[in-house]
Design a protein around this motif. Structure first.
Motif, PDB file in Angstrom:
ATOM      1  N   GLU A 134       0.817  -1.209   0.000  1.00 27.54           N
ATOM      2  CA  GLU A 134       0.000   0.000   0.000  1.00 27.54           C
ATOM      3  C   GLU A 134       0.856   1.266   0.000  1.00 27.54           C
ATOM      4  OE1 GLU A 134      -2.931   0.059   3.035  1.00 27.54           O
ATOM      5  OE2 GLU A 134      -3.636  -1.969   2.653  1.00 27.54           O
ATOM      6  N   LEU A 135       2.177   1.112   0.101  1.00 24.52           N
ATOM      7  CA  LEU A 135       3.111   2.239   0.166  1.00 24.52           C
ATOM      8  C   LEU A 135       2.772   3.160   1.339  1.00 24.52           C
ATOM      9  CD1 LEU A 135       3.315   3.171  -3.643  1.00 24.52           C
ATOM     10  CD2 LEU A 135       4.627   1.459  -2.379  1.00 24.52           C
ATOM     11  N   LYS A 136       2.418   2.545   2.465  1.00 26.34           N
ATOM     12  CA  LYS A 136       2.059   3.305   3.655  1.00 26.34           C
ATOM     13  C   LYS A 136       2.785   2.751   4.877  1.00 26.34           C
ATOM     14  CE  LYS A 136      -2.516   4.893   2.161  1.00 26.34           C
ATOM     15  NZ  LYS A 136      -3.953   4.962   2.496  1.00 26.34           N
ATOM     16  N   ALA A 137       2.811   3.589   5.933  1.00 23.44           N
ATOM     17  CA  ALA A 137       3.422   3.185   7.195  1.00 23.44           C
ATOM     18  C   ALA A 137       2.432   3.424   8.325  1.00 23.44           C
ATOM     19  CB  ALA A 137       4.702   3.981   7.441  1.00 23.44           C
ATOM     20  N   CYS A 138       2.404   2.494   9.277  1.00 31.61           N
ATOM     21  CA  CYS A 138       1.598   2.656  10.482  1.00 31.61           C
ATOM     22  C   CYS A 138       2.465   3.393  11.517  1.00 31.61           C
ATOM     23  CB  CYS A 138       1.153   1.306  11.026  1.00 31.61           C
ATOM     24  SG  CYS A 138       0.058   0.405   9.903  1.00 31.61           S
ATOM     25  N   VAL A 139       1.985   4.538  11.992  1.00 32.51           N
ATOM     26  CA  VAL A 139       2.799   5.394  12.853  1.00 32.51           C
ATOM     27  C   VAL A 139       2.052   5.720  14.142  1.00 32.51           C
ATOM     28  CG1 VAL A 139       3.920   6.413  10.842  1.00 32.51           C
ATOM     29  CG2 VAL A 139       1.930   7.536  11.842  1.00 32.51           C
ATOM     30  N   SER A 140       2.825   6.185  15.108  1.00 29.19           N
ATOM     31  CA  SER A 140       2.268   6.676  16.367  1.00 29.19           C
ATOM     32  C   SER A 140       3.009   7.948  16.747  1.00 29.19           C
ATOM     33  CB  SER A 140       2.411   5.625  17.472  1.00 29.19           C
ATOM     34  OG  SER A 140       3.776   5.330  17.706  1.00 29.19           O
ATOM     35  N   LEU A 141       2.360   8.800  17.520  1.00 26.91           N
ATOM     36  CA  LEU A 141       2.980  10.056  17.938  1.00 26.91           C
ATOM     37  C   LEU A 141       4.120   9.802  18.917  1.00 26.91           C
ATOM     38  CD1 LEU A 141      -0.090  12.402  18.518  1.00 26.91           C
ATOM     39  CD2 LEU A 141       1.574  12.505  16.650  1.00 26.91           C
ATOM     40  N   VAL A 142       5.163  10.603  18.805  1.00 23.94           N
ATOM     41  CA  VAL A 142       6.241  10.579  19.777  1.00 23.94           C
ATOM     42  C   VAL A 142       5.905  11.609  20.853  1.00 23.94           C
ATOM     43  CG1 VAL A 142       8.684  11.035  20.170  1.00 23.94           C
ATOM     44  CG2 VAL A 142       7.966   9.839  18.088  1.00 23.94           C
ATOM     45  N   LEU A 143       5.844  11.148  22.094  1.00 28.15           N
ATOM     46  CA  LEU A 143       5.475  12.030  23.209  1.00 28.15           C
ATOM     47  C   LEU A 143       6.719  12.384  24.021  1.00 28.15           C
ATOM     48  CD1 LEU A 143       2.167  10.287  24.300  1.00 28.15           C
ATOM     49  CD2 LEU A 143       2.474  12.241  22.776  1.00 28.15           C
ATOM     50  N   PRO A 144       6.808  13.603  24.534  1.00 31.03           N
ATOM     51  CA  PRO A 144       5.836  14.684  24.333  1.00 31.03           C
ATOM     52  C   PRO A 144       5.784  15.150  22.883  1.00 31.03           C
ATOM     53  CG  PRO A 144       7.813  15.539  25.355  1.00 31.03           C
ATOM     54  CD  PRO A 144       7.972  14.040  25.326  1.00 31.03           C
ATOM     55  N   LEU A 145       4.653  15.737  22.488  1.00 31.93           N
ATOM     56  CA  LEU A 145       4.414  16.129  21.107  1.00 31.93           C
ATOM     57  C   LEU A 145       5.464  17.130  20.626  1.00 31.93           C
ATOM     58  CD1 LEU A 145       2.478  15.999  18.656  1.00 31.93           C
ATOM     59  CD2 LEU A 145       1.320  17.999  19.620  1.00 31.93           C
ATOM     60  N   GLN A 146       6.066  16.834  19.469  1.00 28.01           N
ATOM     61  CA  GLN A 146       7.016  17.740  18.817  1.00 28.01           C
ATOM     62  C   GLN A 146       6.455  18.067  17.435  1.00 28.01           C
ATOM     63  OE1 GLN A 146      11.242  16.667  19.154  1.00 28.01           O
ATOM     64  NE2 GLN A 146      10.655  15.005  20.544  1.00 28.01           N
ATOM     65  N   CYS A 147       6.036  19.315  17.274  1.00 33.72           N
ATOM     66  CA  CYS A 147       5.289  19.674  16.068  1.00 33.72           C
ATOM     67  C   CYS A 147       5.567  21.120  15.684  1.00 33.72           C
ATOM     68  CB  CYS A 147       3.789  19.461  16.316  1.00 33.72           C
ATOM     69  SG  CYS A 147       2.737  19.857  14.908  1.00 33.72           S
ATOM     70  N   GLU A 148       5.606  21.377  14.370  1.00 25.69           N
ATOM     71  CA  GLU A 148       5.671  22.732  13.823  1.00 25.69           C
ATOM     72  C   GLU A 148       4.505  22.901  12.866  1.00 25.69           C
ATOM     73  OE1 GLU A 148       9.385  23.492  11.971  1.00 25.69           O
ATOM     74  OE2 GLU A 148      10.543  23.480  13.842  1.00 25.69           O
ATOM     75  N   THR A 149       3.744  23.986  13.056  1.00 28.83           N
ATOM     76  CA  THR A 149       2.554  24.220  12.238  1.00 28.83           C
ATOM     77  C   THR A 149       2.735  25.475  11.398  1.00 28.83           C
ATOM     78  OG1 THR A 149       1.488  25.484  14.010  1.00 28.83           O
ATOM     79  CG2 THR A 149       1.067  23.113  13.932  1.00 28.83           C
ATOM     80  N   ARG A 160      -3.921  13.243  17.607  1.00 30.14           N
ATOM     81  CA  ARG A 160      -4.422  11.875  17.833  1.00 30.14           C
ATOM     82  C   ARG A 160      -5.700  11.627  17.033  1.00 30.14           C
ATOM     83  NH1 ARG A 160      -2.156   8.902  21.862  1.00 30.14           N
ATOM     84  NH2 ARG A 160      -0.769   9.979  23.347  1.00 30.14           N
ATOM     85  N   ALA A 161      -6.588  12.622  17.031  1.00 31.80           N
ATOM     86  CA  ALA A 161      -7.832  12.483  16.271  1.00 31.80           C
ATOM     87  C   ALA A 161      -7.544  12.340  14.775  1.00 31.80           C
ATOM     88  CB  ALA A 161      -8.729  13.685  16.534  1.00 31.80           C
ATOM     89  N   LEU A 162      -6.570  13.091  14.300  1.00 26.93           N
ATOM     90  CA  LEU A 162      -6.208  13.002  12.882  1.00 26.93           C
ATOM     91  C   LEU A 162      -5.645  11.626  12.544  1.00 26.93           C
ATOM     92  CD1 LEU A 162      -5.891  14.391  10.150  1.00 26.93           C
ATOM     93  CD2 LEU A 162      -3.670  15.262  10.912  1.00 26.93           C
ATOM     94  N   LEU A 163      -4.804  11.086  13.398  1.00 30.01           N
ATOM     95  CA  LEU A 163      -4.248   9.755  13.147  1.00 30.01           C
ATOM     96  C   LEU A 163      -5.316   8.674  13.200  1.00 30.01           C
ATOM     97  CD1 LEU A 163      -0.800   9.814  15.006  1.00 30.01           C
ATOM     98  CD2 LEU A 163      -1.206   9.625  12.558  1.00 30.01           C
ATOM     99  N   GLU A 164      -6.246   8.820  14.125  1.00 30.81           N
ATOM    100  CA  GLU A 164      -7.337   7.847  14.192  1.00 30.81           C
ATOM    101  C   GLU A 164      -8.193   7.890  12.934  1.00 30.81           C
ATOM    102  OE1 GLU A 164      -9.490   8.593  17.745  1.00 30.81           O
ATOM    103  OE2 GLU A 164      -7.886   7.886  19.091  1.00 30.81           O
ATOM    104  N   ALA A 165      -8.380   9.082  12.381  1.00 27.41           N
ATOM    105  CA  ALA A 165      -9.171   9.206  11.155  1.00 27.41           C
ATOM    106  C   ALA A 165      -8.476   8.525   9.979  1.00 27.41           C
ATOM    107  CB  ALA A 165      -9.412  10.676  10.843  1.00 27.41           C
ATOM    108  N   THR A 166      -7.153   8.512   9.990  1.00 25.12           N
ATOM    109  CA  THR A 166      -6.395   7.849   8.922  1.00 25.12           C
ATOM    110  C   THR A 166      -5.997   6.427   9.287  1.00 25.12           C
ATOM    111  OG1 THR A 166      -4.299   8.719   9.796  1.00 25.12           O
ATOM    112  CG2 THR A 166      -5.463  10.059   8.158  1.00 25.12           C
TER     113      THR A 166
END
Length: 707
Positions: A134-149, A160-166
């Motif tokens: 499927e050319l996809k990877a199953c991932v989980s968040l690295v805590l504490p959250l490290q993110c740039e928006t 988390r909600a976004l990952l659950e949706a995907t």
């Protein structure tokens, strides 16, 4: 002593035997490697060296870790990866399977960190599993959250909600592997980079739709698209052509989506009026899409890209004509870095006084020919004194002006140093250039391009590096007593609908001498060419070569589709005369056919219906097409037009059959066949031909190139 000598001889014999055995084993291994054309004998050690770190903006204060530097790869590195490891000799339908097999051998299955990058955010995740098919990877968040928006605020709960949706699945090409000095994940990062680059710059969503799955996808699509990408990256493609290519990609993608949506909604078992209307709309969209795909293939093909060119230049379009000066009259511009008193006196006597209409005529002095031309109005005169002038920008001529060198061409030299789309661009209604030598370096298009209007050149020298003089559609060039040499393309390129007069010129040491583009567009008229007393010699290819599409029979096929069985063949219609008239010798000596039977070549790939759906049986099609005659005299009949047993001559074609035929005729395969053409100079495109000399041209004096 004798025992020691015997033992030494025995030891030497054993060494020689072992060496021979090792040599045989190495040769067998090399043979095995040569036989492999796919990715079975895969060795990750040969993929490349260790990758470097790509530091994020902010340095030590960055909130996210650094990743691997992968966007600096060279052409040959990507070429080798796709050809030897990722795609091999796969067909279009096998691309995804081959890619998944490649990733399975290289990408680590789990326990590595990456940045999940989108247009909105970058977030650090850990890969738990990889679904290669499927050319996809199953991932989980690295805590504490490290993110740039970018432009929004996201917290841990939202991610988390976004990952659950995907379903915690992320496309592999959206991941950037976090840098590690151990080297364990270098090949993982490299493989994902190859995947990301492939689906961003190489793969087209309509590639899977190609019914002709019997070709090597790498050779047909990957290699030319990869080459084009790096040519654009290295400024080898004109800016206008790049813009046109990207525009074609957008239009083709939109057309494909509309066509796919309409096709999915179509009920094949229904005969309702609505479905029939949808079928007609689908055919129109399909023909439009095939036309766009064909234009894309022309630009992607390194040869056709420069043979066919394009009809616009973004920077040239920004230069507008000034028109006549508001005060009337004209200004004489003198270009010189320095001059002597005697030279100035000679200039005044020989040129300035005859040109000055009154004592009030203004004379301006410049040290740069480009600056002098840029301030010219209609009717101005630019006189360039002897000297070697180096320029760094293109020379645009939108107004009717006169440029003349005051001396011999070798004494008045204008040399362009840096890269650019072209050297001289002419669009004025009546421009004259004389006694100047132009030296070109690194120009992408050519040394001189007449886009519109009329340009008269006399006693000039053109030292080319890429393409020579280009005469665009509706433009007019008169070139007399000039010397042109060194072009890596054609010395002179003549487009359909143009007028070109070549008298007393020398054209030599180019790839091709004169290249004539005939019928590139069905709306274009034939070029009108006058060639008298030219010497065309020592060119690598042909002295004069005609470029025309191999689909000249396309219109014949359309005519046959509309004719009844009793109508005369399309070929007779196209020639404007019947076979009987030919046999009776009623053709005038000065009238040549547009496409003689002996030079007609049919390419099914290039045939697209411009007037709507086609309807014809295989027998009618075969009767309408004149086969190409090879040098041996054997006709090469296109297999698509051969009559099949049991084909009904008067059987009406169904809508589905029309659809299939349209797809068959519009498919585009490998193009580009060249042959000698002794009767080339007798064609109608030549208004006058006399006194020309052709010497030592590599292939032949005259030829035809079918694309």
């Amino acid at each position: 002593m004798e025992n020691n000598r015997d033992s030494d001889v025995e030891h030497d014999g054993i060494c020689v035997t072992q060496g021979l055995l090792l040599t045989e084993e190495e040769e067998e291994e090399e043979d095995d490697d040569d036989d492999d054309s796919g990715t079975d004998n895969f060795n990750t050690d040969t993929l490349g060296t260790r990758l470097q770190r790509a530091e994020r903006n902010g340095g030590e204060n960055a909130s996210l870790p650094d990743t691997f530097q992968t966007n600096h790869l060279l052409y040959y590195e990507r070429f080798k990866a796709y050809q030897d490891y990722m795609l091999g000799d796969c067909k279009t339908s096998e691309v995804k399977a081959f890619t998944a097999d490649y990733l399975e051998k290289v990408v680590e299955p789990c326990d590595w960190q990456a940045l999940w990058s989108t247009d909105v955010f970058d977030v650090l995740v850990e890969v738990q599993d990889v679904e290669y098919k499927e050319l996809k990877a199953c991932v989980s968040l690295v805590l504490p959250l490290q993110c740039e928006t970018r432009g929004c605020d996201l917290n841990e709960e939202a991610m988390r909600a976004l990952l659950e949706a995907t379903q915690h699945k992320v496309a592999l090409q959206d991941l950037q592997v976090v840098y590690g000095e151990s080297g364990d994940f270098d090949q993982t990062a490299l493989a994902i980079e190859h995947l990301r680059f492939f689906y961003k710059h190489i793969w087209r969503e309509w590639d899977e739709e190609d019914e002709d799955d019997d070709f090597d996808y790498f050779v047909r699509c990957v290699e030319p698209r990869l080459r084009l990408y790096y040519d654009i990256l290295e400024d080898r493609v004109p800016a206008g052509l790049v813009a046109e290519y990207h525009s074609l990609l957008v239009r083709c993608s939109q057309c494909f989506r509309e066509f796919s949506s309409l096709r999915n909604d179509l009920n094949s078992d229904s005969d309702s009026e609505l479905d029939n209307v949808s079928m007609v709309e689908g055919l129109k969209l399909y023909e439009q899409m095939e036309t766009l795909k064909r234009k894309l293939r022309i630009i992607e093909n390194p040869l056709l890209r420069y043979v066919l060119g394009y009809k616009g230049n973004a920077r040239q379009q920004c230069v507008q004509a000034r028109g006549p000066r508001a005060s009337g009259g004209r200004v004489i511009h003198v270009v010189t870095a320095s001059t002597t008193a005697s030279q100035l006196q000679s200039l005044l006597t020989d040129r300035l006084l005859p040109l000055c209409c009154s004592d009030e005529t203004e004379v301006q002095f410049h040290n740069d020919p480009v600056l002098a031309v840029d301030v010219c109005f209609q009717g101005d005169v630019v006189i360039i004194l002897p000297g070697h002038y180096y320029v760094t920008s293109s020379i645009f001529l939108p107004d009717s002006i006169t440029i003349e060198g005051f001396g011999l061409p070798d004494e008045v030299v204008i040399e362009k140093k840096n890269k650019g789309d072209s050297f001289v661009e002419s669009t004025g209604a009546a421009i004259k250039i004389s006694n100047v030598k132009f030296i070109q370096h690194d120009a992408i298009e050519g040394i001189l391009c007449v886009r519109q209007g009329k340009l008269e050149m006399e006693n000039c020298v053109l030292q080319c590096e890429t393409t020579g003089v280009v005469v665009r559609t509706s433009a007019h060039l008169s070139m007399n007593m000039c010397d042109l040499y060194g072009s890596k393309g054609a010395g002179v390129e003549i487009y359909p609908g143009s007028v070109c007069s070549l008298i007393g010129n020398g054209i030599h040491h180019c790839k091709e001498g004169i290249l004539i583009k005939d019928f590139a567009d069905e709306l274009d008229e034939m070029p009108r060419i006058t060639m008298e007393n030219n010497v065309i010699h020592n060119n690598e290819g042909y002295g004069v070569i005609l470029v025309r599409p191999s689909s000249t029979a396309e219109h014949d096929v359309d005519q046959v589709a509309q004719d009844d069985a009793g109508d005369k063949p399309a070929e007779e219609k196209k020639d404007g005369q019947t076979a009987k008239e030919k046999s009776e010798g009623e053709v005038m000596a000065g009238e040549e056919e547009t496409a003689p039977a002996e030079s007609l070549s049919i390419s099914v790939d290039s045939c697209t219906s411009a007037s709507g759906p086609l309807s014809l049986s295989s027998k009618n099609a075969a009767a309408a097409v004149t086969p190409t005659t090879s040098s041996a005299g054997t006709p090469d009949v296109c297999p698509e037009f051969k009559e099949e047993d049991g084909a009904g001559e008067h059987e009406p074609a169904s809508s589905a059959r029309k659809w299939r035929l349209c797809r068959q005729l519009s498919r585009n395969k490998e193009a580009g066949s060249t042959r000698s053409d002794v009767g080339l100079m007798e064609r109608e495109i030549f208004v006058s031909v006399q006194g020309n000399q052709f010497r030592r041209n590599g292939k032949d004096n005259f030829g035809t190139f079918l694309y």
